[in-house]
Motif scaffolding. Structure first.
Motif, PDB file in Angstrom:
ATOM      1  N   LYS A 396      24.374   5.468   9.850  1.00  0.00           N
ATOM      2  CA  LYS A 396      24.824   4.425   8.924  1.00  0.00           C
ATOM      3  C   LYS A 396      23.984   3.167   9.115  1.00  0.00           C
ATOM      4  O   LYS A 396      23.657   2.784  10.239  1.00  0.00           O
ATOM      5  N   ILE A 397      23.673   2.511   7.989  1.00  0.00           N
ATOM      6  CA  ILE A 397      22.798   1.341   8.050  1.00  0.00           C
ATOM      7  C   ILE A 397      22.989   0.490   6.803  1.00  0.00           C
ATOM      8  O   ILE A 397      23.361   0.999   5.735  1.00  0.00           O
ATOM      9  N   THR A 398      22.749  -0.811   6.935  1.00  0.00           N
ATOM     10  CA  THR A 398      22.778  -1.720   5.789  1.00  0.00           C
ATOM     11  C   THR A 398      21.349  -2.065   5.387  1.00  0.00           C
ATOM     12  O   THR A 398      20.399  -1.827   6.140  1.00  0.00           O
ATOM     13  N   THR A 399      21.215  -2.642   4.204  1.00  0.00           N
ATOM     14  CA  THR A 399      19.896  -3.060   3.737  1.00  0.00           C
ATOM     15  C   THR A 399      19.279  -4.069   4.696  1.00  0.00           C
ATOM     16  O   THR A 399      18.092  -3.997   5.027  1.00  0.00           O
ATOM     17  N   GLN A 400      20.089  -5.016   5.155  1.00  0.00           N
ATOM     18  CA  GLN A 400      19.584  -6.049   6.063  1.00  0.00           C
ATOM     19  C   GLN A 400      19.107  -5.444   7.381  1.00  0.00           C
ATOM     20  O   GLN A 400      18.085  -5.868   7.941  1.00  0.00           O
ATOM     21  N   GLU A 401      19.839  -4.454   7.886  1.00  0.00           N
ATOM     22  CA  GLU A 401      19.444  -3.816   9.145  1.00  0.00           C
ATOM     23  C   GLU A 401      18.124  -3.064   8.990  1.00  0.00           C
ATOM     24  O   GLU A 401      17.252  -3.136   9.863  1.00  0.00           O
ATOM     25  N   LEU A 402      17.970  -2.348   7.879  1.00  0.00           N
ATOM     26  CA  LEU A 402      16.725  -1.614   7.653  1.00  0.00           C
ATOM     27  C   LEU A 402      15.549  -2.575   7.517  1.00  0.00           C
ATOM     28  O   LEU A 402      14.461  -2.325   8.054  1.00  0.00           O
ATOM     29  N   ALA A 403      15.766  -3.681   6.818  1.00  0.00           N
ATOM     30  CA  ALA A 403      14.705  -4.680   6.667  1.00  0.00           C
ATOM     31  C   ALA A 403      14.289  -5.227   8.028  1.00  0.00           C
ATOM     32  O   ALA A 403      13.094  -5.400   8.307  1.00  0.00           O
ATOM     33  N   GLY A 404      15.265  -5.489   8.889  1.00  0.00           N
ATOM     34  CA  GLY A 404      14.963  -6.007  10.220  1.00  0.00           C
ATOM     35  C   GLY A 404      14.203  -5.019  11.075  1.00  0.00           C
ATOM     36  O   GLY A 404      13.271  -5.385  11.796  1.00  0.00           O
ATOM     37  N   ARG A 405      14.577  -3.753  11.001  1.00  0.00           N
ATOM     38  CA  ARG A 405      13.906  -2.733  11.818  1.00  0.00           C
ATOM     39  C   ARG A 405      12.484  -2.469  11.348  1.00  0.00           C
ATOM     40  O   ARG A 405      11.591  -2.216  12.156  1.00  0.00           O
ATOM     41  N   PHE A 406      12.268  -2.513  10.035  1.00  0.00           N
ATOM     42  CA  PHE A 406      10.947  -2.218   9.488  1.00  0.00           C
ATOM     43  C   PHE A 406      10.057  -3.446   9.394  1.00  0.00           C
ATOM     44  O   PHE A 406       8.853  -3.327   9.173  1.00  0.00           O
ATOM     45  N   GLY A 407      10.642  -4.640   9.518  1.00  0.00           N
ATOM     46  CA  GLY A 407       9.859  -5.855   9.365  1.00  0.00           C
ATOM     47  C   GLY A 407       9.427  -6.079   7.926  1.00  0.00           C
ATOM     48  O   GLY A 407       8.328  -6.583   7.669  1.00  0.00           O
ATOM     49  N   VAL A 408      10.296  -5.698   6.968  1.00  0.00           N
ATOM     50  CA  VAL A 408       9.988  -5.865   5.544  1.00  0.00           C
ATOM     51  C   VAL A 408      11.057  -6.742   4.907  1.00  0.00           C
ATOM     52  O   VAL A 408      12.043  -7.119   5.543  1.00  0.00           O
ATOM     53  N   PHE A 431      32.054  -0.438   2.028  1.00  0.00           N
ATOM     54  CA  PHE A 431      31.608  -1.828   1.919  1.00  0.00           C
ATOM     55  C   PHE A 431      32.101  -2.597   3.141  1.00  0.00           C
ATOM     56  O   PHE A 431      33.245  -2.445   3.562  1.00  0.00           O
ATOM     57  N   GLN A 432      31.215  -3.412   3.683  1.00  0.00           N
ATOM     58  CA  GLN A 432      31.531  -4.205   4.871  1.00  0.00           C
ATOM     59  C   GLN A 432      31.771  -5.644   4.433  1.00  0.00           C
ATOM     60  O   GLN A 432      30.902  -6.272   3.819  1.00  0.00           O
ATOM     61  N   THR A 433      32.952  -6.160   4.732  1.00  0.00           N
ATOM     62  CA  THR A 433      33.307  -7.511   4.307  1.00  0.00           C
ATOM     63  C   THR A 433      33.147  -8.478   5.461  1.00  0.00           C
ATOM     64  O   THR A 433      33.690  -8.258   6.549  1.00  0.00           O
ATOM     65  N   ALA A 434      32.382  -9.529   5.236  1.00  0.00           N
ATOM     66  CA  ALA A 434      32.187 -10.551   6.265  1.00  0.00           C
ATOM     67  C   ALA A 434      33.381 -11.488   6.293  1.00  0.00           C
ATOM     68  O   ALA A 434      34.141 -11.600   5.330  1.00  0.00           O
ATOM     69  N   ASN A 435      33.554 -12.189   7.423  1.00  0.00           N
ATOM     70  CA  ASN A 435      34.660 -13.143   7.545  1.00  0.00           C
ATOM     71  C   ASN A 435      34.476 -14.328   6.611  1.00  0.00           C
ATOM     72  O   ASN A 435      35.426 -14.866   6.058  1.00  0.00           O
ATOM     73  N   SER A 436      33.206 -14.728   6.437  1.00  0.00           N
ATOM     74  CA  SER A 436      32.932 -15.859   5.560  1.00  0.00           C
ATOM     75  C   SER A 436      32.886 -15.386   4.114  1.00  0.00           C
ATOM     76  O   SER A 436      32.870 -14.193   3.826  1.00  0.00           O
ATOM     77  N   LYS A 437      32.856 -16.333   3.200  1.00  0.00           N
ATOM     78  CA  LYS A 437      32.799 -15.988   1.791  1.00  0.00           C
ATOM     79  C   LYS A 437      31.462 -15.342   1.466  1.00  0.00           C
ATOM     80  O   LYS A 437      30.438 -15.670   2.014  1.00  0.00           O
ATOM     81  N   GLY A 438      31.466 -14.434   0.543  1.00  0.00           N
ATOM     82  CA  GLY A 438      30.243 -13.750   0.148  1.00  0.00           C
ATOM     83  C   GLY A 438      30.550 -12.356  -0.341  1.00  0.00           C
ATOM     84  O   GLY A 438      31.657 -11.842  -0.180  1.00  0.00           O
ATOM     85  N   ARG A 439      29.553 -11.739  -0.946  1.00  0.00           N
ATOM     86  CA  ARG A 439      29.737 -10.401  -1.484  1.00  0.00           C
ATOM     87  C   ARG A 439      29.818  -9.382  -0.353  1.00  0.00           C
ATOM     88  O   ARG A 439      29.117  -9.501   0.658  1.00  0.00           O
TER      89      ARG A 439
END
Length: 452
Positions: A396-408, A431-439
């Motif tokens: 399992k992975i998020t877009t942000q995590e993949l971007a961080g691992r690949f450096g893209v 879907f993963q919901t953050a504590n702060s406001k946001g999608r």
């Protein structure tokens, strides 16, 4: 009568065994028993009190021994994570599943009515889930267990590794004082003094003699292969990055010549249409990259030049393969901005000098060509995704995590995951919901073996 020259006996390999102070005596006894088999190696037994001492201990003995056998994966990681002037082959040993079962069984037989749910296995504490012998017997299979341990060791920062002992010891003491523990099976022998000081019963499972002998022989083979591999051909390829790359090629060549002179490297340097390359050996690449950890050349060029560069290291069974691998590694460097190595097995290693470095093995995904075709992605991208999942220990992975691992960029990572979804090799799991406001953030589950 002709005189003949008889060569003397080949010098025996000298192997260093590193273990905790608590395991010194049983390890010494095991080595003494193995000595009766008249092995073709010499051993020196070294001990440490805590993980922080390991890099210095390694550096002290590395110039005078041929290889190291160290007790445990964390011990191995604590040494490998540091830079060293001299590197020698490293393997690790620790009790296997059978030896752990034996320790649990011996305790139960000696204590009729014992509750195995109150026996703690120290190495399970950092993992998710239970840490008792009951959990181990119910849920743990060795391949899965080794994968989980490798996963968290691989992602743990160096300073956290060095604090691991005190963290585990503190948790066990807390459980003991709360009346939740009867006994500890201890793979981290360095925490034994803390357990002993608090009167906590513990046992350190021992590696069987034949298991230790097999590992010592495997280390000898690794040393021989390392010596042979050191002389394999290698090529280092470098190019300017950016829109004005062609205009900077002469300046890059001049700096590469200076780098080779300053480092006393007698290599043939050539300037090509869009890059420069020099021919060398694996041993030089190991020196320049600290055995695939960093890139001395890249760091030096960053300081000497006003423009960015891409550096790729290629290794091959012959010079042609080394050249092709160096070019492939350099192209990946142009894309990511960090250096890469491509070895004789066509595995891509990098980005060097970052915490996100991974080994992308050729053929690590069955049917990679078909997956790439269906998803409209390159085979290298598919292999990198698979390597990233293997390294993290999760599918399992998020877009942000993949971007961080690949450096893209996040946009690029989103494109990759979107293509995998379209091809049927990924899905939005939840879907993963953050504590702060946001999608809410999409969490993808990858299924690279879904259509094999």
């Amino acid at each position: 009568m002709e005189n003949s020259i008889t060569e003397g006996p080949e010098k025996a390999m000298k192997l260093a065994i590193i273990t905790s102070q608590s395991l010194r005596d049983p390890t010494a006894a095991s080595l003494a028993r193995l000595q009766k088999l008249q092995p073709d190696y010499e051993t020196v037994l070294l001990t440490y009190e805590n993980f922080a001492q390991l890099p210095a201990l390694y550096d002290e003995y590395a110039p005078s021994v041929d290889g190291f056998l160290v007790s445990g994966q964390v011990t191995l990681a604590a040494i490998e994570r540091k830079e060293h002037a001299v590197r020698k082959p490293l393997l690790h040993f620790q009790a296997d599943t059978a030896e752990l079962y034996k320790s649990i069984l011996q305790y139960v037989l000696a204590h009729p009515g014992a509750d195995i749910g109150r026996i703690v296995l120290d190495f399970l504490l950092p993992l998710k889930g239970g840490c008792s012998a009951q959990t181990f017997l119910d849920e743990m299979e060795l391949p899965m267990l080794e994968s989980q341990v490798s996963g968290w060791v691989g992602t743990m920062q160096t300073d956290h590794l060095e604090q691991l002992e005190s963290s585990i010891a503190s948790r066990i003491v807390e459980m003991w004082e709360s009346g939740k523990v009867d006994m500890v099976i201890c793979l981290y022998g360095s925490i034994a003094p803390v357990l002993r000081a608090h009167g906590i019963p513990f046992e350190c499972p021992l590696v069987e003699d034949m298991h230790l002998l097999d590992l010592l022989r495997r280390l000898q083979v690794t040393i021989e292969l390392d010596r042979l591999r050191a002389n394999m051909p290698a090529v280092v390829s470098a190019s300017p990055r950016g829109k004005e790359a062609a205009a900077h090629l002469d300046a890059l060549q001049e700096k590469l010549e200076l780098f080779l002179r300053e480092n006393l490297l007698d290599c043939m340097l050539q300037k090509k249409r869009d890059h420069c390359e020099f021919f060398t050996s694996v041993s030089v690449v190991q020196y320049l990259t600290d055995h695939a950890k960093t890139s001395r050349l890249s760091s030096w060029l960053d300081e000497e030049l006003a423009f960015p560069t891409a550096v790729g290291y290629g290794i091959g069974v012959d010079i042609n393969q080394a050249m092709l691998n160096a070019q492939a590694a350099r192209k990946e460097s142009e894309f990511v901005g960090k250096s890469f190595i491509r070895n004789e097995k066509e595995a891509l290693i990098g980005p060097l000098g970052t915490a996100k470095a991974m080994v992308v093995e050729y053929g690590n995904v069955q049917g990679v060509g078909e997956i790439a075709r269906r998803c409209g992605l390159s085979t290298l991208t598919i292999q990198k995704v698979a390597a990233s999942m293997k390294q993290s220990g999760s599918q399992k992975i998020t877009t942000q995590e993949l971007a961080g691992r690949f450096g893209v960029t996040v946009r690029n990572a989103n494109r990759i995951l979107g293509r995998l979804v379209e091809g049927g090799y990924a899905r939005v799991a939840y879907f993963q919901t953050a504590n702060s406001k946001g999608r809410p953030v999409k969490v993808y589950e990858l299924m690279l073996d879904a259509k094999q």
